[in-house]
Design a protein around this motif. Structure first.
Motif, PDB file in Angstrom:
ATOM      1  N   UNK A 157      39.309  59.063  28.155  1.00  0.00           N
ATOM      2  CA  UNK A 157      38.634  57.896  28.735  1.00  0.00           C
ATOM      3  C   UNK A 157      37.281  58.361  29.259  1.00  0.00           C
ATOM      4  N   UNK A 158      36.228  57.620  28.920  1.00  0.00           N
ATOM      5  CA  UNK A 158      34.864  58.043  29.254  1.00  0.00           C
ATOM      6  C   UNK A 158      34.253  57.142  30.325  1.00  0.00           C
ATOM      7  N   UNK A 159      33.206  57.627  31.012  1.00  0.00           N
ATOM      8  CA  UNK A 159      32.509  56.755  31.975  1.00  0.00           C
ATOM      9  C   UNK A 159      31.990  55.474  31.343  1.00  0.00           C
ATOM     10  N   UNK A 160      31.550  55.544  30.081  1.00  0.00           N
ATOM     11  CA  UNK A 160      31.039  54.335  29.432  1.00  0.00           C
ATOM     12  C   UNK A 160      32.107  53.262  29.334  1.00  0.00           C
ATOM     13  N   UNK A 161      33.364  53.661  29.162  1.00  0.00           N
ATOM     14  CA  UNK A 161      34.451  52.699  29.084  1.00  0.00           C
ATOM     15  C   UNK A 161      34.757  52.057  30.437  1.00  0.00           C
ATOM     16  N   UNK A 162      34.367  52.727  31.508  1.00  0.00           N
ATOM     17  CA  UNK A 162      34.653  52.220  32.851  1.00  0.00           C
ATOM     18  C   UNK A 162      33.608  51.236  33.350  1.00  0.00           C
ATOM     19  N   UNK A 163      32.414  51.261  32.763  1.00  0.00           N
ATOM     20  CA  UNK A 163      31.321  50.429  33.262  1.00  0.00           C
ATOM     21  C   UNK A 163      31.351  49.054  32.614  1.00  0.00           C
ATOM     22  N   UNK A 164      31.761  48.060  33.405  1.00  0.00           N
ATOM     23  CA  UNK A 164      31.721  46.695  32.943  1.00  0.00           C
ATOM     24  C   UNK A 164      30.371  46.065  33.242  1.00  0.00           C
ATOM     25  N   UNK A 165      30.210  44.780  32.964  1.00  0.00           N
ATOM     26  CA  UNK A 165      28.949  44.089  33.219  1.00  0.00           C
ATOM     27  C   UNK A 165      28.531  44.207  34.679  1.00  0.00           C
ATOM     28  N   UNK A 166      27.231  44.373  34.884  1.00  0.00           N
ATOM     29  CA  UNK A 166      26.683  44.388  36.234  1.00  0.00           C
ATOM     30  C   UNK A 166      26.870  45.675  36.986  1.00  0.00           C
ATOM     31  N   UNK A 167      27.409  46.717  36.342  1.00  0.00           N
ATOM     32  CA  UNK A 167      27.633  48.002  36.992  1.00  0.00           C
ATOM     33  C   UNK A 167      26.782  49.038  36.289  1.00  0.00           C
ATOM     34  N   UNK A 168      26.103  49.880  37.067  1.00  0.00           N
ATOM     35  CA  UNK A 168      25.208  50.876  36.510  1.00  0.00           C
ATOM     36  C   UNK A 168      25.728  52.276  36.770  1.00  0.00           C
ATOM     37  N   UNK A 169      25.334  53.187  35.930  1.00  0.00           N
ATOM     38  CA  UNK A 169      25.696  54.582  36.124  1.00  0.00           C
ATOM     39  C   UNK A 169      25.139  55.094  37.435  1.00  0.00           C
ATOM     40  N   UNK A 170      25.883  55.937  38.121  1.00  0.00           N
ATOM     41  CA  UNK A 170      25.411  56.520  39.366  1.00  0.00           C
ATOM     42  C   UNK A 170      24.265  57.475  39.185  1.00  0.00           C
ATOM     43  N   UNK A 171      24.023  57.929  37.942  1.00  0.00           N
ATOM     44  CA  UNK A 171      22.901  58.840  37.700  1.00  0.00           C
ATOM     45  C   UNK A 171      21.572  58.109  37.604  1.00  0.00           C
ATOM     46  N   UNK A 172      21.597  56.782  37.483  1.00  0.00           N
ATOM     47  CA  UNK A 172      20.365  56.005  37.408  1.00  0.00           C
ATOM     48  C   UNK A 172      19.754  55.845  38.795  1.00  0.00           C
ATOM     49  N   UNK A 173      18.450  55.800  38.855  1.00  0.00           N
ATOM     50  CA  UNK A 173      17.771  55.575  40.125  1.00  0.00           C
ATOM     51  C   UNK A 173      18.180  54.220  40.680  1.00  0.00           C
ATOM     52  N   UNK A 174      18.357  54.150  41.983  1.00  0.00           N
ATOM     53  CA  UNK A 174      18.781  52.911  42.623  1.00  0.00           C
ATOM     54  C   UNK A 174      17.563  52.058  42.920  1.00  0.00           C
ATOM     55  N   UNK A 175      17.442  50.885  42.295  1.00  0.00           N
ATOM     56  CA  UNK A 175      16.294  50.016  42.572  1.00  0.00           C
ATOM     57  C   UNK A 175      16.489  49.250  43.866  1.00  0.00           C
ATOM     58  N   UNK A 176      15.484  48.451  44.213  1.00  0.00           N
ATOM     59  CA  UNK A 176      15.612  47.575  45.365  1.00  0.00           C
ATOM     60  C   UNK A 176      16.710  46.558  45.140  1.00  0.00           C
ATOM     61  N   UNK A 177      17.219  46.001  46.224  1.00  0.00           N
ATOM     62  CA  UNK A 177      18.356  45.090  46.109  1.00  0.00           C
ATOM     63  C   UNK A 177      18.020  43.859  45.263  1.00  0.00           C
ATOM     64  N   UNK A 178      16.777  43.342  45.397  1.00  0.00           N
ATOM     65  CA  UNK A 178      16.401  42.147  44.636  1.00  0.00           C
ATOM     66  C   UNK A 178      16.386  42.467  43.141  1.00  0.00           C
ATOM     67  N   UNK A 179      15.829  43.618  42.773  1.00  0.00           N
ATOM     68  CA  UNK A 179      15.805  44.017  41.364  1.00  0.00           C
ATOM     69  C   UNK A 179      17.202  44.262  40.840  1.00  0.00           C
ATOM     70  N   UNK A 180      18.093  44.764  41.703  1.00  0.00           N
ATOM     71  CA  UNK A 180      19.445  45.057  41.246  1.00  0.00           C
ATOM     72  C   UNK A 180      20.202  43.788  40.915  1.00  0.00           C
ATOM     73  N   UNK A 181      19.933  42.714  41.638  1.00  0.00           N
ATOM     74  CA  UNK A 181      20.567  41.443  41.314  1.00  0.00           C
ATOM     75  C   UNK A 181      20.132  40.970  39.935  1.00  0.00           C
ATOM     76  N   UNK A 182      18.845  41.151  39.586  1.00  0.00           N
ATOM     77  CA  UNK A 182      18.391  40.759  38.252  1.00  0.00           C
ATOM     78  C   UNK A 182      19.048  41.616  37.196  1.00  0.00           C
ATOM     79  N   UNK A 183      19.350  42.885  37.525  1.00  0.00           N
ATOM     80  CA  UNK A 183      20.066  43.733  36.577  1.00  0.00           C
ATOM     81  C   UNK A 183      21.454  43.169  36.302  1.00  0.00           C
ATOM     82  N   UNK A 184      22.121  42.655  37.338  1.00  0.00           N
ATOM     83  CA  UNK A 184      23.411  42.004  37.121  1.00  0.00           C
ATOM     84  C   UNK A 184      23.267  40.888  36.103  1.00  0.00           C
ATOM     85  N   UNK A 185      22.201  40.088  36.247  1.00  0.00           N
ATOM     86  CA  UNK A 185      22.055  38.936  35.356  1.00  0.00           C
ATOM     87  C   UNK A 185      21.859  39.374  33.906  1.00  0.00           C
TER      88      UNK A 185
END
Length: 332
Positions: free
Chosen positions: A301-329
């Protein structure tokens, strides 16, 4: 559902959710670690307690903290340490308390092979000799689900799914095999309970997703197991972390307002745990047959299989909260 031990779901496992606001919180804190599936692993418990102490986080156990600890002294030590924190019952604890004849009480679906079910029932039979009457009474008193207030979020903490202690409707397999039904079950549970997050476990493979339900963004995090490897080539456990600041070692995360929900590793002493497990469960024993390969190399089982919609890898830079909501969309 089959009546076969290990595949059946006893009636007393079932419940009906209502609004979380009607429940007193088990925990209210700015940082919370939620750990399901400890499976009697004291090394993982050491790592969880150490992390909670470093971060000033509350620790919540959402079931199956017993499993491999079939020796009375080992069992008693796990129970004493876990019940010093907020805790829920899993199917393991429910079967130890009630001995209902449901085997392991896992309610395994049909895609799990019969040999695995038989071995799990045998592990439970061995484990039934470990608790004394007082320990069984303490397990019988544990709730099946609860409310946690974490970093301003309302969190529904449960073991299986929104209808049963041993339900599989929040498993990663459910979203792969029957995605519409799984999504409907999740949305209904979020709206009925009023939860921002559902923290689940039971099904042994981790996954997470964010989605709109009732007009706002909410999330499901299933931590897989705190006391077993969850990913191929990675022998660490996982737990769910909810806080206002990100963890440097998060494997994946979702942002809800000013709060961050993450899967973080439980980095226990894997060599010490293997020695303990192997001494208690020798070659040919049901636990060794079912779990040795996973303890040594992790599941397929791989990390890619665990990431559903709206969830980002922990290795990615964390954007501002407003930008992160658009990432969910974009991802949902």
């Amino acid at each position: 559902m089959s009546d076969e031990p290990g595949r059946s779901c006893p009636l007393h496992y079932r419940y009906r959710l209502g609004p979380l606001a009607a429940l007193a919180p088990l925990v209210e804190a700015d940082s919370v670690l939620i750990a399901g599936g400890l499976y009697g692993n004291p090394e993982a418990l050491d790592a969880l307690q150490d992390r909670a102490a470093r971060e000033g986080a509350a620790l919540v156990f959402n079931g199956d903290f017993h499993w491999f600890d079939a020796e009375p002294a080992w069992f008693a030590a796990i129970q004493t340490r876990v019940l010093a924190h907020a805790a829920l019952a899993g199917n393991v604890e429910a079967e130890l308390a009630a001995a209902s004849g449901a085997g392991c009480g896992c309610a395994y679906p049909e895609h799990v092979d019969a040999a695995t079910v038989e071995r799990s029932n045998a592990i439970m039979a061995a484990l039934q000799g470990a608790p004394d009457p007082a320990a069984r009474q303490a397990l019988a008193a544990l709730p099946y689900f609860g409310r946690v207030r974490a970093a301003g979020l309302e969190v529904l903490v449960l073991h299986g799914d929104a209808a049963s202690l041993a339900g599989w409707s929040l498993a990663v397999e459910a979203f792969a095999r029957t995605p519409a039904a799984a999504a409907a079950h999740l949305r209904d549970a979020l709206v009925v309970s009023g939860a921002d997050v559902i923290a689940a476990t039971h099904t042994c493979l981790p996954h997470a997703r964010a989605l709109q339900a009732g007009g706002r963004w909410r999330a499901l995090f299933n931590n897989g197991s705190a006391g077993l490897p969850n990913l191929s080539g990675d022998r660490r456990g996982l737990c769910t972390r909810i806080a206002r600041t990100p963890a440097a070692d998060a494997l994946w995360r979702a942002c809800l307002g000013e709060a961050i929900v993450e899967a973080v590793p439980v980095a226990y002493d894997t060599a010490a745990w293997w020695r303990r497990f192997a001494a208690a469960w020798p070659a040919g024993s049901p636990a060794r047959e079912s779990y040795a390969a996973r303890l040594q190399a992790g599941p397929a089982f791989s990390p890619a299989q665990a990431l559903g919609p709206g969830v980002r890898s922990g290795t990615m830079a964390l954007p501002g909260r407003r930008a992160d909501t658009s990432q969910h969309r974009r991802n949902d």
